[in-house]
Design an enzyme around this catalytic site. Sequence first.
Site, mmCIF file in Angstrom:
data_model
loop_
_atom_site.group_PDB
_atom_site.id
_atom_site.type_symbol
_atom_site.label_atom_id
_atom_site.label_comp_id
_atom_site.label_asym_id
_atom_site.label_seq_id
_atom_site.Cartn_x
_atom_site.Cartn_y
_atom_site.Cartn_z
ATOM 1 N N GLY A 159 0.819 -1.213 0.000
ATOM 2 C CA GLY A 159 0.000 0.000 0.000
ATOM 3 C C GLY A 159 0.852 1.261 0.000
ATOM 4 O O GLY A 159 0.566 2.224 -0.718
ATOM 5 N N ARG A 206 -0.517 -8.300 -4.416
ATOM 6 C CA ARG A 206 -0.548 -7.323 -3.336
ATOM 7 C C ARG A 206 0.207 -7.906 -2.145
ATOM 8 O O ARG A 206 0.023 -9.079 -1.795
ATOM 9 C CB ARG A 206 -2.007 -6.999 -2.982
ATOM 10 C CG ARG A 206 -2.177 -6.242 -1.703
ATOM 11 C CD ARG A 206 -3.566 -5.616 -1.571
ATOM 12 N NE ARG A 206 -3.946 -5.471 -0.184
ATOM 13 C CZ ARG A 206 -3.400 -4.612 0.689
ATOM 14 N NH1 ARG A 206 -2.429 -3.800 0.321
ATOM 15 N NH2 ARG A 206 -3.803 -4.573 1.949
ATOM 16 N N SER A 257 -0.891 -5.421 4.656
ATOM 17 C CA SER A 257 -1.120 -5.780 6.054
ATOM 18 C C SER A 257 -2.630 -5.813 6.296
ATOM 19 O O SER A 257 -3.411 -5.298 5.498
ATOM 20 C CB SER A 257 -0.449 -4.779 6.986
ATOM 21 O OG SER A 257 -1.031 -3.505 6.818
HETATM 22 N N1 HPA Z 1 -8.602 -2.020 9.018
HETATM 23 C C1 HPA Z 1 -8.481 -1.867 7.701
HETATM 24 N N2 HPA Z 1 -7.359 -2.100 7.048
HETATM 25 C C2 HPA Z 1 -6.294 -2.526 7.750
HETATM 26 C C3 HPA Z 1 -6.348 -2.710 9.120
HETATM 27 C C4 HPA Z 1 -7.567 -2.447 9.790
HETATM 28 O O1 HPA Z 1 -7.696 -2.595 11.005
HETATM 29 N N3 HPA Z 1 -5.113 -3.125 9.528
HETATM 30 C C5 HPA Z 1 -4.350 -3.199 8.417
HETATM 31 N N4 HPA Z 1 -5.051 -2.836 7.350
#
Ligand code: HPA
Length: 234
Positions: free
Chosen positions: A20, A87, A90
């Site tokens: 991202g 992708r 996280s």
């Molecule tokens: N919410 C949405 N996207 C995310 C989160 C989350 O808690 N943690 C990592 N990406």
Amino acid sequence: MTPHIHANLGDFAKTVLMPGDPLRAKFIAENFLSDVHEVSHVRNMLAYTGNFQGKPVSVMGSGMGMASIGIYSWELFTHFDVDAIIRVGSCGAYTEELKLFDVLLAESAWSESSFANTQNGHKDPITLPSAALNQRLLTTANEINVPLYQGKIHSSDVFYRQEENAHERLYREHQVIAVEMESFALFHNAQVLGKQAACLLTVSDHLVTQQAASSEDRERAFTQMMQVALHSLR
Ligand code: HPA
């Protein structure tokens, strides 16, 4: 050249890894690849091409959310001859079955998002990754001994929800085990364009236990996920 990527045909490898964060893309380029050069930096959405063990690969930030990855993945697939996007992101865990730093391979992405319906009238709230690419990632993870958790993930348009403990309802109603914000749109674009997409995630925070990652632990999990993505290159 596209509105959001100032590069030439041939500047990108056939496979693009997409974190991202554009600075994550820079970190991956500098720490995992050789013979790297920057190929685009429009809006600071950094993109690089290099080699991993002699295999060409590109890495580019996707930005956050489906609107953003929807733009970059579309332009990569349609204008730069990219065949596959993996992708590498996280996620937040919705169930205690998942532990912080587990590495997850998305089997499908469920979403309340209107992205696919708006794009081409696709009404199914689930989109799928490429079965062939997922199989390759699973085989690779097995070969290099990285445990991969598999499941349906939630691609959310909203990070800050008004509803308290929405994760409990979403897990119960939709069997989604973790949340991120991009894969539903990425899988949709790949499907529409006859391309391949997959999503690897590390659990960076836990919605049930409220744990959050320390930077060292985050780094270790991230490295494991990157090894799976990079060693899967053919
Ligand atoms: N919410 C949405 N996207 C995310 C989160 C989350 O808690 N943690 C990592 N990406």
